[in-house]
Design a protein around this motif. Structure first.
Motif, short mmCIF file in Angstrom:
data_model
loop_
_atom_site.label_atom_id
_atom_site.label_comp_id
_atom_site.label_asym_id
_atom_site.label_seq_id
_atom_site.Cartn_x
_atom_site.Cartn_y
_atom_site.Cartn_z
N VAL A 278 0.85 -1.19 0.00
CA VAL A 278 0.00 0.00 0.00
C VAL A 278 0.89 1.23 0.00
CG1 VAL A 278 -1.81 1.30 1.20
CG2 VAL A 278 -1.78 -1.21 1.33
N LEU A 279 0.61 2.16 -0.91
CA LEU A 279 1.31 3.43 -0.95
C LEU A 279 0.33 4.53 -0.55
CD1 LEU A 279 3.29 3.15 -4.32
CD2 LEU A 279 4.14 2.74 -2.00
N THR A 280 0.66 5.27 0.48
CA THR A 280 -0.25 6.29 0.98
C THR A 280 0.51 7.57 1.28
OG1 THR A 280 -2.00 6.72 2.61
CG2 THR A 280 -0.02 5.61 3.41
N SER A 281 -0.23 8.67 1.39
CA SER A 281 0.40 9.95 1.72
C SER A 281 -0.62 10.88 2.34
CB SER A 281 0.99 10.60 0.47
OG SER A 281 -0.03 11.07 -0.39
N CYS A 282 -0.11 11.97 2.88
CA CYS A 282 -0.95 13.05 3.39
C CYS A 282 -1.11 14.08 2.27
CB CYS A 282 -0.30 13.67 4.63
SG CYS A 282 0.02 12.46 5.95
N ASP A 283 -1.57 15.26 2.61
CA ASP A 283 -1.88 16.26 1.59
C ASP A 283 -0.64 16.83 0.91
OD1 ASP A 283 -4.56 15.93 2.07
OD2 ASP A 283 -4.69 17.59 3.51
N ASP A 284 0.49 16.86 1.61
CA ASP A 284 1.71 17.37 0.99
C ASP A 284 2.90 16.56 1.48
OD1 ASP A 284 3.02 18.79 3.39
OD2 ASP A 284 1.09 19.83 3.31
N ASP A 285 4.04 16.71 0.79
CA ASP A 285 5.22 15.88 1.08
C ASP A 285 5.77 16.11 2.48
OD1 ASP A 285 4.94 14.89 -1.44
OD2 ASP A 285 6.78 15.75 -2.26
N ALA A 286 5.77 17.36 2.90
CA ALA A 286 6.33 17.67 4.22
C ALA A 286 5.51 16.99 5.31
CB ALA A 286 6.37 19.18 4.44
N LEU A 287 4.19 17.05 5.19
CA LEU A 287 3.32 16.42 6.18
C LEU A 287 3.47 14.89 6.12
CD1 LEU A 287 1.20 16.78 8.37
CD2 LEU A 287 -0.57 16.76 6.57
N THR A 288 3.62 14.35 4.93
CA THR A 288 3.81 12.90 4.79
C THR A 288 5.08 12.44 5.50
OG1 THR A 288 2.64 12.84 2.67
CG2 THR A 288 4.17 11.03 3.14
N ARG A 289 6.18 13.16 5.27
CA ARG A 289 7.45 12.76 5.89
C ARG A 289 7.39 12.90 7.41
NH1 ARG A 289 9.62 15.85 1.27
NH2 ARG A 289 10.37 14.36 -0.28
N ALA A 290 6.78 13.95 7.89
CA ALA A 290 6.67 14.14 9.33
C ALA A 290 5.77 13.08 9.96
CB ALA A 290 6.14 15.55 9.63
N THR A 291 4.70 12.73 9.26
CA THR A 291 3.80 11.69 9.76
C THR A 291 4.53 10.35 9.82
OG1 THR A 291 1.85 12.81 8.84
CG2 THR A 291 1.66 10.44 9.27
N LEU A 292 5.29 10.04 8.79
CA LEU A 292 6.05 8.79 8.79
C LEU A 292 7.03 8.74 9.95
CD1 LEU A 292 7.03 6.13 7.56
CD2 LEU A 292 8.50 7.45 6.03
N GLN A 293 7.71 9.83 10.19
CA GLN A 293 8.67 9.88 11.30
C GLN A 293 7.97 9.62 12.63
OE1 GLN A 293 10.70 13.73 12.35
NE2 GLN A 293 12.54 12.57 11.78
N ASN A 294 6.80 10.19 12.80
CA ASN A 294 6.05 9.98 14.04
C ASN A 294 5.57 8.53 14.18
OD1 ASN A 294 6.33 12.66 14.83
ND2 ASN A 294 4.39 13.31 13.92
N ILE A 295 5.17 7.93 13.06
CA ILE A 295 4.74 6.53 13.10
C ILE A 295 5.90 5.64 13.54
CG2 ILE A 295 3.99 4.58 11.69
CD1 ILE A 295 2.51 6.66 9.92
N GLN A 296 7.05 5.87 12.95
CA GLN A 296 8.21 5.04 13.28
C GLN A 296 8.63 5.22 14.74
OE1 GLN A 296 10.95 6.36 10.24
NE2 GLN A 296 10.29 4.79 8.78
#
Length: 344
Positions: A278-296
């Motif tokens: 599954v490939l997913t993202s938030c509304d923009d790249d910056a939010l996606t990267r920050a969300t991923l960091q928080n998940i990890q």
């Protein structure tokens, strides 16, 4: 060696390969890709009157490599190790899911090694391998399938149409330690041309003592290896054909549920969920990267990042047999919480 013979027979049957197919058991798909491409390179040269084992590549007829523009890094590594040069690869365009476009294949000939994918590392998409094989074999080319995790889709009756024609290829690589959940490390090289695989790796010395059974080193690059086939045999013996099917279908179903629940929470889904990716993202790249960091950092679940069509994405690979629907729901809640924290 007896267990290798048994596992070879079971895998050939499970995945619907030709009965004459040989299998080697090694560390993983990187070396399995190397092995399949080595057998293919040597066989294509043999058909043109060149014994690469004795003469080497100096002065040899040219070998072409044709691969997807989205081929895995392990393919380029193998091509480099084989002395064919990663810069010499002829790249074929892909569609929006990362599948090789059969209608964009270059003109092939008896010098071509064609590399296809069963399971794009990002989207999980499977190339139209049957169509590619028909085109390639009409020209005398060799077709290899990089099927690290996605080749196990062949075990599912529901995926037969998607996997149509995979059995027509010349060699296949796959991992048992991915989709099948066999302990690390457990890779497999399968080749319909038994003699081509054996001749690529056979060696002899005065002190070798051959048995009346299979000699494992003739099916892989290494002479020495741990008895990794024991774990593979145990898993296949325990699960059986129906158990393998249930395992793979469960992974696919969990991936579909993951995507559906994320979409319901406003996450963008970028791929057709055809397997366990599954490939997913938030509304923009910056939010996606920050969300991923928080998940990890949360420790709730693990996923990695990637880039897909120029967008930063979160790459989810549902690959654990023990994952339950409740844990998928818990992971989605972790995604939502991580996004909220990133948006503050």
């Amino acid at each position: 060696s007896r267990l290798e013979e048994i596992c070879e027979r079971w895998i050939v049957s499970l995945l619907g390969f030709p009965e004459e197919t040989a299998a080697g058991f090694l560390s993983g798909t990187t070396i399995a890709n190397f092995s399949g491409l080595c057998a293919g390179r040597n066989e294509l040269l043999r058909r043109r009157g060149w014994d690469v084992a004795r003469k080497g590549l100096y002065g040899a007829p040219k070998i072409r490599v044709v691969a997807s523009a989205d081929a895995h890094a392990a393919i380029h590594k193998s091509i480099s190790m084989l002395g064919l040069g990663s810069e010499n690869v002829e790249l074929v365009p892909v569609d929006d899911q990362g599948r090789m476009r059969a209608d964009q294949m270059p003109k092939l000939d008896e010098a071509a090694l064609v590399v296809t994918q069963a399971g794009n590392v990002n989207s999980g998409a499977i190339d139209p391998i049957g169509r590619i094989c028909e085109h390639a074999h009409a020209s005398g080319s060799w077709v290899h399938v990089d099927g690290a995790f996605g080749l196990w889709a062949r075990a599912l009756p529901s995926m037969r149409k998607t996997c149509d024609g995979i059995e027509m290829a010349d060699s296949w690589s796959l991992d048992a330690h991915k989709t099948l959940n066999v302990p690390y490390d457990s890779g497999i090289i399968a080749c319909r041309h038994r003699e081509a695989l054996m001749s690529a790796f056979k060696a002899s010395a005065s002190y070798f003592q051959w048995s009346e059974h299979r000699d494992s080193m003739n099916f892989r690059p290494s002479m020495s290896a741990r008895a990794r086939v024991i774990e593979l045999w145990a898993v296949l013996k325990t699960l059986g054909r129906q158990g393998v099917r249930r395992l793979v279908e469960q992974l696919c179903e969990n991936a579909r549920s993951f995507a559906r629940l994320l979409a319901e929470q406003g996450f963008q889904i970028h791929n057709e969920v055809v397997f366990n990716q599954v490939l997913t993202s938030c509304d923009d790249d910056a939010l996606t990267r920050a969300t991923l960091q928080n998940i990890q950092r949360s420790g709730e679940c693990w996923c990695g990042g990637s880039t897909w069509h120029g967008r930063a994405v979160i790459r989810i690979s549902v690959c654990d047999w023990a994952t339950t629907p409740k844990q998928i729901e818990r992971s989605v809640r972790a995604f939502v919480k991580a996004r909220a924290m990133a948006a503050r």
